[in-house]
Every structure is written in structure tokens, then in C-alpha cells.
Design an enzyme around this catalytic site. Structure first.
Site, PDB file in Angstrom:
ATOM      1  N   ILE A   1       0.839  -1.208   0.000  1.00 15.33           N
ATOM      2  CA  ILE A   1       0.000   0.000   0.000  1.00 15.33           C
ATOM      3  C   ILE A   1       0.869   1.251   0.000  1.00 15.33           C
ATOM      4  O   ILE A   1       0.595   2.215  -0.723  1.00 15.33           O
ATOM      5  CB  ILE A   1      -0.974  -0.015   1.197  1.00 15.33           C
ATOM      6  CG1 ILE A   1      -1.911  -1.222   1.086  1.00 15.33           C
ATOM      7  CG2 ILE A   1      -1.787   1.276   1.251  1.00 15.33           C
ATOM      8  CD1 ILE A   1      -2.785  -1.475   2.307  1.00 15.33           C
TER       9      ILE A   1
ATOM     10  N   ARG B   1      -3.692   0.707  10.847  1.00 14.73           N
ATOM     11  CA  ARG B   1      -4.381   0.094  11.973  1.00 14.73           C
ATOM     12  C   ARG B   1      -4.522   1.137  13.067  1.00 14.73           C
ATOM     13  O   ARG B   1      -3.638   1.981  13.250  1.00 14.73           O
ATOM     14  CB  ARG B   1      -3.601  -1.116  12.516  1.00 14.73           C
ATOM     15  CG  ARG B   1      -3.746  -2.359  11.665  1.00 14.73           C
ATOM     16  CD  ARG B   1      -5.141  -2.990  11.832  1.00 14.73           C
ATOM     17  NE  ARG B   1      -5.340  -4.174  10.997  1.00 14.73           N
ATOM     18  CZ  ARG B   1      -5.952  -4.175   9.816  1.00 14.73           C
ATOM     19  NH1 ARG B   1      -6.402  -3.051   9.296  1.00 14.73           N
ATOM     20  NH2 ARG B   1      -6.129  -5.303   9.153  1.00 14.73           N
TER      21      ARG B   1
ATOM     22  N   GLU C   1     -12.077   0.989  17.582  1.00 18.75           N
ATOM     23  CA  GLU C   1     -13.163   0.547  16.690  1.00 18.75           C
ATOM     24  C   GLU C   1     -13.959  -0.546  17.390  1.00 18.75           C
ATOM     25  O   GLU C   1     -13.360  -1.384  18.071  1.00 18.75           O
ATOM     26  CB  GLU C   1     -12.567  -0.017  15.391  1.00 18.75           C
ATOM     27  CG  GLU C   1     -11.993   1.046  14.489  1.00 18.75           C
ATOM     28  CD  GLU C   1     -11.394   0.469  13.209  1.00 18.75           C
ATOM     29  OE1 GLU C   1     -11.885  -0.565  12.731  1.00 18.75           O
ATOM     30  OE2 GLU C   1     -10.436   1.066  12.702  1.00 18.75           O
TER      31      GLU C   1
ATOM     32  N   HIS D   1     -13.231   2.789   8.414  1.00 22.75           N
ATOM     33  CA  HIS D   1     -12.436   1.601   8.028  1.00 22.75           C
ATOM     34  C   HIS D   1     -12.939   0.996   6.708  1.00 22.75           C
ATOM     35  O   HIS D   1     -13.318  -0.172   6.640  1.00 22.75           O
ATOM     36  CB  HIS D   1     -12.449   0.544   9.140  1.00 22.75           C
ATOM     37  CG  HIS D   1     -11.274  -0.377   9.070  1.00 22.75           C
ATOM     38  ND1 HIS D   1     -10.707  -0.973  10.168  1.00 22.75           N
ATOM     39  CD2 HIS D   1     -10.530  -0.804   8.014  1.00 22.75           C
ATOM     40  CE1 HIS D   1      -9.696  -1.734   9.802  1.00 22.75           C
ATOM     41  NE2 HIS D   1      -9.572  -1.647   8.480  1.00 22.75           N
TER      42      HIS D   1
HETATM   43  P1  NAD Z   1       2.775  -4.922   3.580  1.00 29.78           P
HETATM   44  O1  NAD Z   1       3.100  -6.077   4.432  1.00 29.78           O
HETATM   45  O2  NAD Z   1       2.886  -5.051   2.105  1.00 29.78           O
HETATM   46  O3  NAD Z   1       3.629  -3.642   4.023  1.00 29.78           O
HETATM   47  C1  NAD Z   1       3.822  -3.278   5.348  1.00 29.78           C
HETATM   48  C2  NAD Z   1       5.220  -2.696   5.440  1.00 29.78           C
HETATM   49  O4  NAD Z   1       5.383  -2.148   6.751  1.00 29.78           O
HETATM   50  C3  NAD Z   1       6.335  -3.733   5.246  1.00 29.78           C
HETATM   51  O5  NAD Z   1       7.194  -3.336   4.191  1.00 29.78           O
HETATM   52  C4  NAD Z   1       7.059  -3.749   6.590  1.00 29.78           C
HETATM   53  O6  NAD Z   1       8.459  -3.934   6.425  1.00 29.78           O
HETATM   54  C5  NAD Z   1       6.738  -2.360   7.108  1.00 29.78           C
HETATM   55  N1  NAD Z   1       6.875  -2.205   8.549  1.00 29.78           N
HETATM   56  C6  NAD Z   1       6.651  -3.122   9.528  1.00 29.78           C
HETATM   57  N2  NAD Z   1       6.871  -2.557  10.739  1.00 29.78           N
HETATM   58  C7  NAD Z   1       7.234  -1.274  10.505  1.00 29.78           C
HETATM   59  C8  NAD Z   1       7.594  -0.190  11.349  1.00 29.78           C
HETATM   60  N3  NAD Z   1       7.613  -0.303  12.667  1.00 29.78           N
HETATM   61  N4  NAD Z   1       7.909   0.995  10.762  1.00 29.78           N
HETATM   62  C9  NAD Z   1       7.893   1.159   9.426  1.00 29.78           C
HETATM   63  N5  NAD Z   1       7.577   0.152   8.578  1.00 29.78           N
HETATM   64  C10 NAD Z   1       7.243  -1.042   9.121  1.00 29.78           C
HETATM   65  O7  NAD Z   1       1.285  -4.508   3.996  1.00 29.78           O
HETATM   66  P2  NAD Z   1       0.240  -3.638   3.159  1.00 29.78           P
HETATM   67  O8  NAD Z   1      -0.602  -4.550   2.334  1.00 29.78           O
HETATM   68  O9  NAD Z   1       0.946  -2.511   2.537  1.00 29.78           O
HETATM   69  O10 NAD Z   1      -0.694  -3.130   4.354  1.00 29.78           O
HETATM   70  C11 NAD Z   1      -0.237  -2.114   5.244  1.00 29.78           C
HETATM   71  C12 NAD Z   1      -1.256  -1.885   6.347  1.00 29.78           C
HETATM   72  O11 NAD Z   1      -2.510  -1.495   5.804  1.00 29.78           O
HETATM   73  C13 NAD Z   1      -1.553  -3.109   7.221  1.00 29.78           C
HETATM   74  O12 NAD Z   1      -1.632  -2.704   8.564  1.00 29.78           O
HETATM   75  C14 NAD Z   1      -2.924  -3.493   6.830  1.00 29.78           C
HETATM   76  O13 NAD Z   1      -3.588  -4.129   7.897  1.00 29.78           O
HETATM   77  C15 NAD Z   1      -3.534  -2.154   6.521  1.00 29.78           C
HETATM   78  N6  NAD Z   1      -4.719  -2.255   5.698  1.00 29.78           N
HETATM   79  C16 NAD Z   1      -5.739  -1.390   5.958  1.00 29.78           C
HETATM   80  C17 NAD Z   1      -6.901  -1.468   5.199  1.00 29.78           C
HETATM   81  C18 NAD Z   1      -8.051  -0.530   5.463  1.00 29.78           C
HETATM   82  O14 NAD Z   1      -9.186  -0.896   5.222  1.00 29.78           O
HETATM   83  N7  NAD Z   1      -7.786   0.686   5.914  1.00 29.78           N
HETATM   84  C19 NAD Z   1      -7.031  -2.426   4.184  1.00 29.78           C
HETATM   85  C20 NAD Z   1      -5.957  -3.273   3.922  1.00 29.78           C
HETATM   86  C21 NAD Z   1      -4.796  -3.181   4.696  1.00 29.78           C
END
Ligand code: NAD
Length: 318
Positions: free
Chosen positions: A157, A245, A274, A292
């Protein structure tokens, strides 16, 4: 073969299964009757969203269930490690919703930068009686072009948002402790052109110091990543976006940052408490809010349906 999509499935996903000759049942079987239903109907794969729980007791009670699917990203509702330890396949759809979440984050960036959130609230109330007053109130917005976006968490994302931001003329920097070399972002345009950008990783301190917008795209954290100390290090007038989150941002610190003027505003799709978010966050005129819905678009649901179907079909044909 039979698949039970207990929390529903998009038509695009159902069509994929049908083409592969697999029957899909979209009945919503109550949790307590699920084991019996799966066994009596000889279900080979169960796919769920977030409502149905697939815990150890259900997995143990359904010895013929080969595949468990989560149509979405987070698998908190499935005992994944246990299922895999006894040879069941567990699949999800991590990539399907990235564009939708990134576009929502960009929407919140634009909304906060132009105060659209509050303007949308006030126009129905005062638009007719106080047009000039509101015009003045919302006259000090900011452009995104030329500003710096700091992305914290540069996975699917975060990188999808980087593309949107580059398209808006922004400079993009990122912090991700697991990415230590430059990341190449390739943008695909409507006419087939491709343009690549190489972005070097930054430290958290560099992001705080230089970013006009900070958007979080990290997994759940044990403690908030953005707290009062982090906010103190940010640029004055920073805009913070959280579509990751709830607990990733300390909401009290965020409110204090907004009230002091340090933070110009925040775009929030996720909340620490939430489904009952903090009322002060909800009432603040500098917050742009959504319940969300990051992944909740018809496009993402279609992509999720197709991706989960492909993953389950592949697992069943092994
Ligand atoms: P992803 O696993 O592709 O990317 C997450 C990245 O965060 C990874 O590259 C990881 O190395 C990095 N990371 C981990 N801990 C970290 C820290 N302390 N500081 C900085 N970077 C860190 O995941 P994604 O698919 O990109 O999803 C990202 C977030 O979006 C997740 O929390 C997911 O739950 C959330 N999400 C939200 C919704 C929504 O409805 N708002 C929908 C889908 C996903």
C-alpha cells in the site's frame, strides 16, 4: 469439488470457480453449525472474510477440509499456524486491495489539505446564509504539488500511494526498517508508457524532519508509532494520514498536536477503539474521517474474489 464462501463472495470470484468446474455455496452458515455443515456437504474449501472464525476446534472437527481462504489481508480470525501445522492450506489476498487503500489515503490527504471535511459539514448548515464567511474560513488550504510525502511502511500500500503522490507532483520519501536499499517504483500510464523512479530509504528522523504529509502503512504495532515525541519532531503544519491500523497513532497525542497547531489535520480510516471511535477525534473539525473502508470498493472486492478463487483453485489442484 465444493467451496463454501461463508461470508459471501463477489460475482467475479464465483465466476472463476464456475469456470474451473468448482461449485460455490454462498450460504451464511451460523458459526455453531459450520462444522456439521462442512462435513455433511463434503466441503473441500472454506473461504471467509472477517466475520466467520476458523479456530482450532472447527479445523479439528472438519478433517476433510483441505483449504481455508481469507478474502482479504488480516488473518486474525483464522488459526493459521495451527491449520498449517496439520497440513491444511491457508491462503489470503494480500495485494487485491492495495490500490483502494492507497486511493483512500490520497483522498484524505486532499481532504485535509483543502479542509473539505469541515467544509462538507458546514456548507449544508451555513452555505446559504454565510457563503462569504465560509469562503474565508476555508481559504488557506495547501497544494500537494511540490510538497513532500513521508510514507512509513513501504510495502504494497505504501508503494501504491507513492505512485499516486508522484503523479500529483510530490516528492516521496519512506521509512521501513525492513527495506535498506533503494526501491524502484514503476508507474504504468494509460497509453502504455512506463516511468520508473528510484527512492532511497530514509530514517524515521529524516521523515519527521522533512515531510509535509506523513502516511502510515505498517502492520499492527504493540505500541503507537506516532506519539507525542514523534509529533514534536515533525514539521509544523504536518498532515498525518492513518489508513493502517488504529493503535498505530496515539489519538490523544494527535488531538493535542492538532489543538496546538503543530499538526494541521489528520485523515483517519482506522481508530484505536473501533467500532466506537473517540468522540473528540470524530468531532474535531480538522480530521477527515472514514469508517475503516480502505479496502471496501467494488473494484477491490472483485479483485479479492478473483484472487482468492485463483489461490483456492491452485491449492485444490495440488
Ligand atoms: P505490507 O506487508 O505489504 O507492508 C507493510 C510494510 O510495513 C512492510 O514493508 C514492513 O516492512 C513495514 N513495517 C513493519 N513494521 C514497521 C515499522 N515499525 N515501521 C515502518 N515500517 C514497518 O502490507 P500492506 O498490504 O501494505 O498493508 C499495510 C497496512 O494497511 C496493514 O496494517 C494493513 O492491515 C492495513 N490495511 C488497511 C486497510 C483498510 O481498510 N484501511 C485495508 C488493507 C490493509
Amino acid at each position: 469439488m465444493k467451496v463454501l464462501a461463508n461470508d459471501g463472495m463477489s460475482n467475479a470470484g464465483i465466476d472463476k470457480f464456475k469456470t474451473a468446474g468448482i461449485e460455490v455455496i454462498t450460504e451464511n452458515v451460523p458459526q455453531e453449525q459450520l462444522a456439521q455443515y462442512i462435513n455433511e456437504n463434503k466441503i473441500d474449501a472454506l473461504t471467509v472474510r472477517s466475520a466467520t472464525k476458523v479456530r482450532k476446534d472447527l479445523i479439528d472437527a472438519c478433517p476433510a477440509l483441505k483449504v481455508i481462504g481469507r478474502a482479504g489481508v488480516g488473518m486474525d480470525n483464522i488459526d493459521v499456524a495451527y491449520a498449517r501445522s496439520i497440513g491444511r492450506t491457508v491462503v489470503n489476498t494480500p495485494a487485491a486491495s492495495s490500490i483502494s487503500v492507497a486511493e483512500l489515503a490520497m483522498g484524505h490527504m486532499l481532504s485535509v489539505a483543502r479542509m473539505l471535511c469541515d467544509s462538507n459539514n458546514q456548507m449544508p448548515l451555513e452555505g446559504e446564509s454565510n457563503f462569504a464567511g465560509l469562503k474565508k474560513k476555508y481559504a488557506k488550504g495547501k497544494e500537494l504539488q511540490g510538497k513532500t510525502l513521508g510514507v512509513i511502511g513501504f510495502g504494497r500500500i505504501g508503494q501504491a500511494l507513492a505512485k499516486k503522490a508522484i503523479g500529483m507532483g510530490m516528492k516521496v520519501m519512506f521509512y521501513d526498517p525492513f527495506i535498506t536499499t533503494a526501491v524502484t517504483i514503476t508507474m504504468d500510464f494509460f497509453d502504455g508508457q512506463k516511468v520508473s523512479f528510484s527512492i532511497e530509504p530514509s530514517t524515521l528522523e529524516q521523515v519527521y524532519k522533512n515531510a509535509d504529509f506523513i502516511s502510515l502503512h505498517v502492520p499492527s504495532q504493540e505500541k503507537p508509532l506516532i506519539d507525542a515525541q514523534a509529533i514534536a519532531k515533525m514539521k509544523d503544519g504536518v498532515i498525518i494520514i492513518n489508513a493502517a491500523r488504529g493503535g498505530v497513532v496515539d489519538e490523544l497525542a494527535l488531538l493535542q498536536g492538532i489543538e496546538s497547531g503543530k499538526v494541521a489535520g489528520a485523515g483517519l480510516d482506522v481508530f484505536a477503539t473501533e467500532p466506537t471511535p473517540n468522540v473528540h477525534i470524530l468531532m474535531n473539525e480538522k480530521t477527515s474521517l472514514s469508517p475503516h473502508i480502505g479496502a471496501s470498493t467494488t473494484d477491490a472486492q472483485d479483485k479479492i474474489g478473483i484472487e482468492i478463487a485463483e489461490n483456492i483453485i491452485a491449492a485444490l489442484s495440488k
